[in-house]
Design a protein around this motif. Structure first.
Motif, PDB file in Angstrom:
ATOM      1  N   LEU A  84     -16.553 -19.161 -39.288  1.00 43.97           N
ATOM      2  CA  LEU A  84     -16.473 -17.778 -40.192  1.00 43.97           C
ATOM      3  C   LEU A  84     -15.944 -16.825 -39.249  1.00 43.97           C
ATOM      4  N   VAL A  85     -14.842 -16.331 -39.611  1.00 43.80           N
ATOM      5  CA  VAL A  85     -14.002 -15.086 -38.930  1.00 43.80           C
ATOM      6  C   VAL A  85     -14.442 -13.992 -39.327  1.00 43.80           C
ATOM      7  N   ASN A  86     -15.189 -13.057 -38.840  1.00 43.23           N
ATOM      8  CA  ASN A  86     -15.660 -11.601 -39.158  1.00 43.23           C
ATOM      9  C   ASN A  86     -14.499 -10.673 -38.769  1.00 43.23           C
ATOM     10  N   ASN A  87     -13.461 -10.171 -39.609  1.00 42.59           N
ATOM     11  CA  ASN A  87     -12.554  -9.303 -39.213  1.00 42.59           C
ATOM     12  C   ASN A  87     -12.652  -8.040 -40.038  1.00 42.59           C
ATOM     13  N   ALA A  88     -13.440  -8.178 -41.210  1.00 39.40           N
ATOM     14  CA  ALA A  88     -13.576  -6.694 -41.818  1.00 39.40           C
ATOM     15  C   ALA A  88     -14.187  -5.847 -41.159  1.00 39.40           C
ATOM     16  N   GLY A  89     -13.572  -4.560 -41.164  1.00 36.15           N
ATOM     17  CA  GLY A  89     -14.258  -3.304 -40.519  1.00 36.15           C
ATOM     18  C   GLY A  89     -12.899  -2.305 -40.583  1.00 36.15           C
ATOM     19  N   GLY A  90     -13.242  -1.157 -39.945  1.00 39.18           N
ATOM     20  CA  GLY A  90     -12.077  -0.169 -39.630  1.00 39.18           C
ATOM     21  C   GLY A  90     -12.797   1.159 -39.492  1.00 39.18           C
ATOM     22  N   CYS A  91     -12.088   2.093 -38.828  1.00 35.05           N
ATOM     23  CA  CYS A  91     -12.615   3.498 -38.402  1.00 35.05           C
ATOM     24  C   CYS A  91     -12.245   4.340 -39.664  1.00 35.05           C
ATOM     25  N   ILE A  92     -13.250   4.531 -40.147  1.00 35.12           N
ATOM     26  CA  ILE A  92     -13.288   5.332 -41.636  1.00 35.12           C
ATOM     27  C   ILE A  92     -13.898   6.682 -41.342  1.00 35.12           C
ATOM     28  N   VAL A  93     -14.455   7.253 -40.161  1.00 32.13           N
ATOM     29  CA  VAL A  93     -14.817   8.416 -40.150  1.00 32.13           C
ATOM     30  C   VAL A  93     -13.656   9.461 -39.415  1.00 32.13           C
ATOM     31  N   SER A  94     -13.444  10.360 -39.948  1.00 31.79           N
ATOM     32  CA  SER A  94     -12.186  11.236 -39.606  1.00 31.79           C
ATOM     33  C   SER A  94     -12.778  12.623 -38.966  1.00 31.79           C
ATOM     34  N   SER A  95     -13.894  12.998 -39.067  1.00 30.53           N
ATOM     35  CA  SER A  95     -14.439  14.133 -38.734  1.00 30.53           C
ATOM     36  C   SER A  95     -14.672  14.060 -36.944  1.00 30.53           C
ATOM     37  N   VAL A  96     -14.787  15.346 -36.413  1.00 29.64           N
ATOM     38  CA  VAL A  96     -15.191  15.102 -34.805  1.00 29.64           C
ATOM     39  C   VAL A  96     -16.632  14.741 -34.683  1.00 29.64           C
ATOM     40  N   PRO A  97     -16.971  14.120 -33.583  1.00 29.84           N
ATOM     41  CA  PRO A  97     -18.499  13.461 -33.657  1.00 29.84           C
ATOM     42  C   PRO A  97     -19.556  14.583 -33.968  1.00 29.84           C
ATOM     43  N   GLU A  98     -19.089  15.844 -33.497  1.00 29.65           N
ATOM     44  CA  GLU A  98     -20.289  16.868 -33.708  1.00 29.65           C
ATOM     45  C   GLU A  98     -20.450  17.180 -35.165  1.00 29.65           C
ATOM     46  N   ASP A  99     -19.418  16.801 -36.039  1.00 31.69           N
ATOM     47  CA  ASP A  99     -19.622  17.175 -37.359  1.00 31.69           C
ATOM     48  C   ASP A  99     -19.813  15.897 -38.062  1.00 31.69           C
ATOM     49  N   THR A 100     -20.031  14.600 -37.710  1.00 31.19           N
ATOM     50  CA  THR A 100     -20.309  13.506 -38.362  1.00 31.19           C
ATOM     51  C   THR A 100     -21.585  13.575 -39.128  1.00 31.19           C
TER      52      THR A 100
END
Length: 261
Positions: A84-100
């Motif tokens: 099994l090669v677990n490759n799915a994922g991604g950076c999906i949050v665009s807000s600054v950390p304080e506003d996440t």
């Protein structure tokens, strides 16, 4: 080399980039591959170009139903599952950390961390039978502070999860390892022209990575050549973790030394 003769691998997010390169590398070394992605048309094209030893499936790793069905389809088509090669994922949050928001945190973790866990859970009954293995694609963001806090937390979680699965299932012959890429030239960067060129300067080896760099590392860890390696995180990152920008290595800089090459 035919390191995957008679073996079957399932690769998530295989329609392009790293996942596509991994699927092609395993197939080139004799394996059969189940290539999954949400991009149904693209992933079908990848499988068709590989040939009869490839199967394309539309799979959403945030759906346990989809993941279970994919594992069942792999075994039905090829008779077994070895990798099994677990490759799915991604950076999906665009807000600054304080506003996440809490919802954004859940979305990021569900895709990147829990999605990998779902795939591992569904694959384990098959991997125990074949004494197979799991390779998860994490990131240098899970090893050091490069920003994208929510994404980094999910990627670091993949590493901790892998170590624990490795300890738990080693006596059953199932191995778990991680590849942690640096910046890789994938279609995800197409919308940011010039960014990859700028990033070259962060890497001691003078370039960003290619999907094939990661595929080579995955093929090693997934093969019998790595039969005594488990719980490992292998950074494939052109030297960025050595501390980019710490030393002035320009010809006029104090740390520069000429070498005849």
């Amino acid at each position: 080399m035919e390191r995957f003769d008679g073996k079957v691998a399932l690769v998530t997010a295989g329609a392009q980039g790293i996942g596509e390169a991994v699927a092609r590398r395993i197939a080139a070394e004799g394996g059969s591959v189940v290539v999954t992605d949400l991009q149904e048309e693209k992933v079908r094209g990848v499988a068709e170009s590989i040939g009869e030893r490839a199967l394309a499936l539309r799979v959403d790793v945030t759906s346990r139903e989809d993941v279970d069905a994919a594992m069942a389809a792999a075994v039905e088509r090829f008779g077994r599952l070895d990798v099994l090669v677990n490759n799915a994922g991604g950076c999906i949050v665009s807000s600054v950390p304080e506003d996440t928001t809490a919802e954004e945190w859940h979305q990021q973790l569900d895709l990147t961390l829990v999605g990998a866990a779902r795939c591992i859970q569904a694959s384990l009954p098959h991997l125990v039978k074949t004494q197979g293995n799991v390779v998860t694609i994490s990131s240098v963001n899970g090893l050091a502070a490069f920003g994208n806090i929510e994404y980094a937390a999910a990627k670091a979680g993949q590493i901790a999860m892998t170590q624990n699965f490795a300890a738990r299932y080693g006596t059953l012959g199932v191995r778990f390892n991680v590849v942690a890429p640096g910046t890789i030239r994938t279609p995800n960067w197409d919308s940011q022209p010039g960014t990859l060129e700028k990033f070259k300067s962060f890497y001691p080896l003078g370039r960003v990575g290619e999907p094939e760099d990661i595929a080579a590392a995955v093929a090693f860890l997934a093969s019998s050549d790595a039969s005594w390696i488990t719980g490992l995180t292998l950074p494939v990152e052109g030297g960025v973790l050595t501390g980019p920008g710490l030393f002035d290595l320009t010809p006029s800089g104090p740390f520069y030394k000429e070498y005849d090459v």
